[in-house]
Design a protein around this motif. Structure first.
Motif, PDB file in Angstrom:
ATOM      1  N   GLY A   1      -4.073  12.726 -20.189  1.00 40.67           N
ATOM      2  CA  GLY A   1      -5.069  13.773 -20.438  1.00 40.67           C
ATOM      3  C   GLY A   1      -4.758  14.563 -21.692  1.00 40.67           C
ATOM      4  O   GLY A   1      -5.656  14.883 -22.485  1.00 40.67           O
ATOM      5  N   ILE A   2      -3.479  14.886 -21.896  1.00 41.79           N
ATOM      6  CA  ILE A   2      -3.071  15.636 -23.100  1.00 41.79           C
ATOM      7  C   ILE A   2      -3.302  14.796 -24.350  1.00 41.79           C
ATOM      8  O   ILE A   2      -3.768  15.306 -25.383  1.00 41.79           O
ATOM      9  CB  ILE A   2      -1.594  16.062 -22.997  1.00 41.79           C
ATOM     10  N   LEU A   3      -3.010  13.511 -24.264  1.00 39.97           N
ATOM     11  CA  LEU A   3      -3.240  12.634 -25.418  1.00 39.97           C
ATOM     12  C   LEU A   3      -4.716  12.605 -25.785  1.00 39.97           C
ATOM     13  O   LEU A   3      -5.076  12.651 -26.977  1.00 39.97           O
ATOM     14  CB  LEU A   3      -2.745  11.215 -25.118  1.00 39.97           C
ATOM     15  N   ARG A   4      -5.592  12.529 -24.771  1.00 39.51           N
ATOM     16  CA  ARG A   4      -7.039  12.548 -25.008  1.00 39.51           C
ATOM     17  C   ARG A   4      -7.452  13.864 -25.670  1.00 39.51           C
ATOM     18  O   ARG A   4      -8.250  13.889 -26.615  1.00 39.51           O
ATOM     19  CB  ARG A   4      -7.789  12.392 -23.693  1.00 39.51           C
ATOM     20  N   GLU A   5      -6.903  14.957 -25.148  1.00 38.96           N
ATOM     21  CA  GLU A   5      -7.250  16.285 -25.650  1.00 38.96           C
ATOM     22  C   GLU A   5      -6.814  16.470 -27.103  1.00 38.96           C
ATOM     23  O   GLU A   5      -7.538  17.033 -27.930  1.00 38.96           O
ATOM     24  CB  GLU A   5      -6.570  17.341 -24.761  1.00 38.96           C
ATOM     25  N   LYS A   6      -5.607  15.979 -27.425  1.00 40.76           N
ATOM     26  CA  LYS A   6      -5.043  16.203 -28.760  1.00 40.76           C
ATOM     27  C   LYS A   6      -5.549  15.205 -29.801  1.00 40.76           C
ATOM     28  O   LYS A   6      -5.615  15.535 -31.000  1.00 40.76           O
ATOM     29  CB  LYS A   6      -3.512  16.115 -28.702  1.00 40.76           C
ATOM     30  N   THR A   7      -5.867  13.990 -29.375  1.00 42.40           N
ATOM     31  CA  THR A   7      -6.207  12.942 -30.355  1.00 42.40           C
ATOM     32  C   THR A   7      -7.588  12.329 -30.149  1.00 42.40           C
ATOM     33  O   THR A   7      -8.098  11.659 -31.050  1.00 42.40           O
ATOM     34  CB  THR A   7      -5.175  11.801 -30.288  1.00 42.40           C
ATOM     35  N   GLY A   8      -8.159  12.518 -28.971  1.00 38.49           N
ATOM     36  CA  GLY A   8      -9.436  11.876 -28.672  1.00 38.49           C
ATOM     37  C   GLY A   8      -9.304  10.401 -28.346  1.00 38.49           C
ATOM     38  O   GLY A   8     -10.307   9.685 -28.249  1.00 38.49           O
ATOM     39  N   LYS A   9      -8.068   9.942 -28.162  1.00 42.67           N
ATOM     40  CA  LYS A   9      -7.825   8.526 -27.894  1.00 42.67           C
ATOM     41  C   LYS A   9      -6.920   8.338 -26.684  1.00 42.67           C
ATOM     42  O   LYS A   9      -6.133   9.221 -26.341  1.00 42.67           O
ATOM     43  CB  LYS A   9      -7.177   7.851 -29.106  1.00 42.67           C
ATOM     44  N   SER A  10      -7.040   7.150 -26.064  1.00 41.70           N
ATOM     45  CA  SER A  10      -6.133   6.794 -24.970  1.00 41.70           C
ATOM     46  C   SER A  10      -4.815   6.307 -25.561  1.00 41.70           C
ATOM     47  O   SER A  10      -4.705   6.075 -26.777  1.00 41.70           O
ATOM     48  CB  SER A  10      -6.747   5.676 -24.121  1.00 41.70           C
ATOM     49  N   PHE A  11      -3.831   6.116 -24.709  1.00 42.23           N
ATOM     50  CA  PHE A  11      -2.529   5.614 -25.166  1.00 42.23           C
ATOM     51  C   PHE A  11      -2.668   4.256 -25.854  1.00 42.23           C
ATOM     52  O   PHE A  11      -2.146   4.043 -26.957  1.00 42.23           O
ATOM     53  CB  PHE A  11      -1.566   5.509 -23.970  1.00 42.23           C
ATOM     54  N   SER A  12      -3.386   3.330 -25.212  1.00 41.56           N
ATOM     55  CA  SER A  12      -3.562   1.990 -25.789  1.00 41.56           C
ATOM     56  C   SER A  12      -4.272   2.057 -27.127  1.00 41.56           C
ATOM     57  O   SER A  12      -3.916   1.331 -28.073  1.00 41.56           O
ATOM     58  CB  SER A  12      -4.349   1.094 -24.832  1.00 41.56           C
ATOM     59  N   GLU A  13      -5.263   2.929 -27.226  1.00 43.46           N
ATOM     60  CA  GLU A  13      -5.995   3.079 -28.503  1.00 43.46           C
ATOM     61  C   GLU A  13      -5.095   3.631 -29.597  1.00 43.46           C
ATOM     62  O   GLU A  13      -5.191   3.216 -30.766  1.00 43.46           O
ATOM     63  CB  GLU A  13      -7.212   3.983 -28.300  1.00 43.46           C
ATOM     64  N   LEU A  14      -4.199   4.550 -29.227  1.00 43.95           N
ATOM     65  CA  LEU A  14      -3.251   5.096 -30.211  1.00 43.95           C
ATOM     66  C   LEU A  14      -2.294   4.016 -30.702  1.00 43.95           C
ATOM     67  O   LEU A  14      -1.983   3.937 -31.893  1.00 43.95           O
ATOM     68  CB  LEU A  14      -2.468   6.258 -29.593  1.00 43.95           C
ATOM     69  N   MET A  15      -1.824   3.175 -29.772  1.00 42.95           N
ATOM     70  CA  MET A  15      -0.915   2.095 -30.161  1.00 42.95           C
ATOM     71  C   MET A  15      -1.631   1.101 -31.071  1.00 42.95           C
ATOM     72  O   MET A  15      -1.075   0.634 -32.062  1.00 42.95           O
ATOM     73  CB  MET A  15      -0.368   1.384 -28.926  1.00 42.95           C
ATOM     74  N   GLN A  16      -2.880   0.792 -30.742  1.00 42.22           N
ATOM     75  CA  GLN A  16      -3.654  -0.156 -31.551  1.00 42.22           C
ATOM     76  C   GLN A  16      -3.974   0.405 -32.927  1.00 42.22           C
ATOM     77  O   GLN A  16      -4.156  -0.351 -33.891  1.00 42.22           O
ATOM     78  CB  GLN A  16      -4.945  -0.533 -30.820  1.00 42.22           C
ATOM     79  N   SER A  17      -4.020   1.740 -33.037  1.00 41.22           N
ATOM     80  CA  SER A  17      -4.330   2.367 -34.329  1.00 41.22           C
ATOM     81  C   SER A  17      -3.117   2.384 -35.268  1.00 41.22           C
ATOM     82  O   SER A  17      -3.237   2.796 -36.422  1.00 41.22           O
ATOM     83  CB  SER A  17      -4.828   3.802 -34.110  1.00 41.22           C
ATOM     84  N   GLY A  18      -1.947   1.967 -34.763  1.00 38.95           N
ATOM     85  CA  GLY A  18      -0.761   1.913 -35.615  1.00 38.95           C
ATOM     86  C   GLY A  18       0.290   2.972 -35.310  1.00 38.95           C
ATOM     87  O   GLY A  18       1.337   3.018 -35.958  1.00 38.95           O
ATOM     88  N   LYS A  19       0.000   3.841 -34.331  1.00 37.72           N
ATOM     89  CA  LYS A  19       1.002   4.833 -33.941  1.00 37.72           C
ATOM     90  C   LYS A  19       2.172   4.131 -33.252  1.00 37.72           C
ATOM     91  O   LYS A  19       1.988   3.130 -32.563  1.00 37.72           O
ATOM     92  CB  LYS A  19       0.396   5.848 -32.962  1.00 37.72           C
ATOM     93  N   SER A  20       3.368   4.686 -33.420  1.00 39.65           N
ATOM     94  CA  SER A  20       4.519   4.157 -32.689  1.00 39.65           C
ATOM     95  C   SER A  20       4.621   4.869 -31.350  1.00 39.65           C
ATOM     96  O   SER A  20       3.999   5.928 -31.141  1.00 39.65           O
ATOM     97  CB  SER A  20       5.808   4.368 -33.486  1.00 39.65           C
ATOM     98  N   LEU A  21       5.416   4.292 -30.449  1.00 40.91           N
ATOM     99  CA  LEU A  21       5.657   4.950 -29.165  1.00 40.91           C
ATOM    100  C   LEU A  21       6.297   6.317 -29.403  1.00 40.91           C
ATOM    101  O   LEU A  21       5.990   7.291 -28.713  1.00 40.91           O
ATOM    102  CB  LEU A  21       6.571   4.074 -28.298  1.00 40.91           C
ATOM    103  N   GLY A  22       7.169   6.406 -30.412  1.00 41.39           N
ATOM    104  CA  GLY A  22       7.796   7.680 -30.761  1.00 41.39           C
ATOM    105  C   GLY A  22       6.772   8.709 -31.216  1.00 41.39           C
ATOM    106  O   GLY A  22       6.860   9.886 -30.864  1.00 41.39           O
ATOM    107  N   ASP A  23       5.779   8.273 -32.011  1.00 40.03           N
ATOM    108  CA  ASP A  23       4.717   9.188 -32.464  1.00 40.03           C
ATOM    109  C   ASP A  23       3.949   9.754 -31.276  1.00 40.03           C
ATOM    110  O   ASP A  23       3.665  10.963 -31.220  1.00 40.03           O
ATOM    111  CB  ASP A  23       3.727   8.440 -33.372  1.00 40.03           C
ATOM    112  N   VAL A  24       3.622   8.878 -30.333  1.00 38.59           N
ATOM    113  CA  VAL A  24       2.844   9.300 -29.162  1.00 38.59           C
ATOM    114  C   VAL A  24       3.626  10.314 -28.332  1.00 38.59           C
ATOM    115  O   VAL A  24       3.091  11.345 -27.913  1.00 38.59           O
ATOM    116  CB  VAL A  24       2.476   8.073 -28.295  1.00 38.59           C
ATOM    117  N   LEU A  25       4.911  10.032 -28.114  1.00 39.36           N
ATOM    118  CA  LEU A  25       5.731  10.948 -27.317  1.00 39.36           C
ATOM    119  C   LEU A  25       5.919  12.290 -28.019  1.00 39.36           C
ATOM    120  O   LEU A  25       5.982  13.343 -27.371  1.00 39.36           O
ATOM    121  CB  LEU A  25       7.090  10.310 -27.010  1.00 39.36           C
TER     122      LEU A  25
END
Length: 431
Positions: free
Chosen positions: A341-365
């Motif tokens: 939920g926080i990821l959606r609120e802050k980025t407008g994307k799901s976890f999988s979408e963030l990973m597909q966009s090129g973010k690292s797991l470290g960036d997401v955390l």
């Protein structure tokens, strides 16, 4: 059918029950098995040829396999229920069930391979023991003068005869699944013997590794080169060739790599070993439990490796790093969890979408960590699963750049296996 998949009613073990109840019963039954197996594996580190410990491990692994089969049956029953109710196959619930099925199937394969290795080790130890006893009886009357020479010669001939018979048996097994239109079995056998001479590995061991690779969908035309790569990884990563085959094929199949990519994967595994406090053998014995989940969620192998580097450097062993990472990925991808939920609120994307966009797991955390003002206690409290929270905190606390630095090291790793082989090429090793 929104909400937790564990609320699904299934037909299991002849009864109608909730998925959560079925899984809880399985977990309770396997709890003692898991604990005992961990203790046996620890004891085997100090006495790897102890027949009693090997027998115990076989029994416990069979229990582990049965528990995993039960889990798989429960999740397949859940899928059957969802199919009958025409649940959307792209829904979070349906995809979660499918991920669990894939994970159980991968675990089952790993446990079965480990059981085969344990049974093989027990068989070899038993046969050698019989050879030793038979040789000892034969030399009793020869007198003390020739006693030690006779023992050495008897063992050498006995072992050579046994190895030849075992190799022929193993190669015959390979012939049952190899494609002779690609490579004739006689030629493949010669290639295996050549590898045996080059790397000082048993021809039987290499034949078994060849069979395992073919079983895991490596094509016959590629298998000799693939097994050679596995043998190199085995020598530099301090593990058995079949263990190397297992981790390489699991990675290839989950991420859609090709057999020719085995060398690249091997270099990455050695990089993880060099940078973290972990061996390739420990990675081989554990990574298979998280790779299918990671691949399904778009977390590439480099990100997964970086997680092992950072966690193990902080004192978390490979088994717990695997559990923490799997729990963390499941929660990050779970619709309705606080962190998603926080990821959606802050980025407008799901976890999988963030990973597909090129973010690292470290960036997401770090997005989540920043949301708590980089407060460790608050960050850990975001997670519904304690193990997920522990793993996530280990990856972000202290040095915010540690994860991405480890990621860069893995991404840039080339030639690790060949360099390690050169360092190991001492006069003693050559002999």
């Amino acid at each position: 059918m929104a909400g937790n998949i564990k609320g699904i009613t299934i037909e299991f073990d002849g009864n109608t029950t909730k998925l959560s109840k079925a899984l809880e019963d399985i977990k309770e039954k396997s709890k003692d098995v898991n604990s005992a197996l961990k203790k046996v594996n620890y004891a085997l580190k100090f006495n790897p040829r102890n027949t009693e410990l090997l027998a115990q491990k076989q029994t416990l692994l069979k229990g582990k396999i049965q528990a995993t089969k039960d889990q798989l049956e429960a999740f397949k029953a859940a899928q059957k229920t969802m199919d009958s109710e025409r649940v959307d196959k792209t829904s979070k619930e349906y995809m979660e069930v499918r991920r669990n099925i894939i994970e159980c199937e991968s675990k089952l394969k790993n446990f079965n391979n480990e059981l085969k290795r344990t049974e093989a080790a027990s068989s070899v130890v038993g046969q050698l023991g019989s050879k030793f006893q038979a040789t000892g009886e034969k030399i009793k009357g020869l007198g003390n003068k020739f006693r030690y020479i006779s023992i050495g010669a008897g063992l050498a001939f006995g072992k050579a005869a046994m190895n030849t018979a075992e190799y022929e048996k193993a190669l015959a097994k390979v012939s049952t699944i190899s494609d002779e239109s690609q490579v004739p079995i006689k030629k493949l056998g010669k290639e295996i013997l050549k590898l045996s001479n080059t790397y000082g590995l048993s021809s039987t061991e290499l034949s078994e590794a060849t069979y395992q690779a073919l079983s895991a969908s490596i094509q016959t035309k590629d298998v000799a080169k693939f097994v050679e790569t596995s043998a190199k990884l085995a020598k530099t990563g301090f593990l058995e060739t079949n263990e190397a085959v297992d981790v390489l094929t699991t990675t290839i199949n989950a991420y859609g790599y090709k057999a020719k990519d085995a060398g690249v994967i091997s270099d990455k595994l050695i990089e993880i070993q060099n940078r973290g406090k972990v061996t390739v053998q420990e990675l081989a014995n554990n990574m298979g439990q998280v790779i299918p989940t990671a691949a399904a969620l778009g977390v590439n192998f480099n990100n997964l490796g970086a997680a092992y580097i950072v966690m193990t450097k902080k004192g978390i062993d490979a088994a717990n790093a695997t559990t923490y990472t799997r729990s963390m990925l499941n929660e990050l991808s779970k619709d309705g969890s606080k962190v998603s939920g926080i990821l959606r609120e802050k980025t407008g994307k799901s976890f999988s979408e963030l990973m597909q966009s090129g973010k690292s797991l470290g960036d997401v955390l770090n997005i989540l960590y920043d949301a708590t003002g980089r407060n460790g206690t608050e960050f850990k409290n975001l997670w519904g699963n304690v193990r997920a929270g522990s793993g996530a905190l280990a990856l972000v606390q202290g040095d915010a750049n540690a994860f991405n630095e480890a990621l860069g090291q893995i991404e840039g790793s080339t030639g690790n296996v060949e360099r390690a082989l050169k360092k190991m090429k001492t006069a003693g090793a050559s002999f």
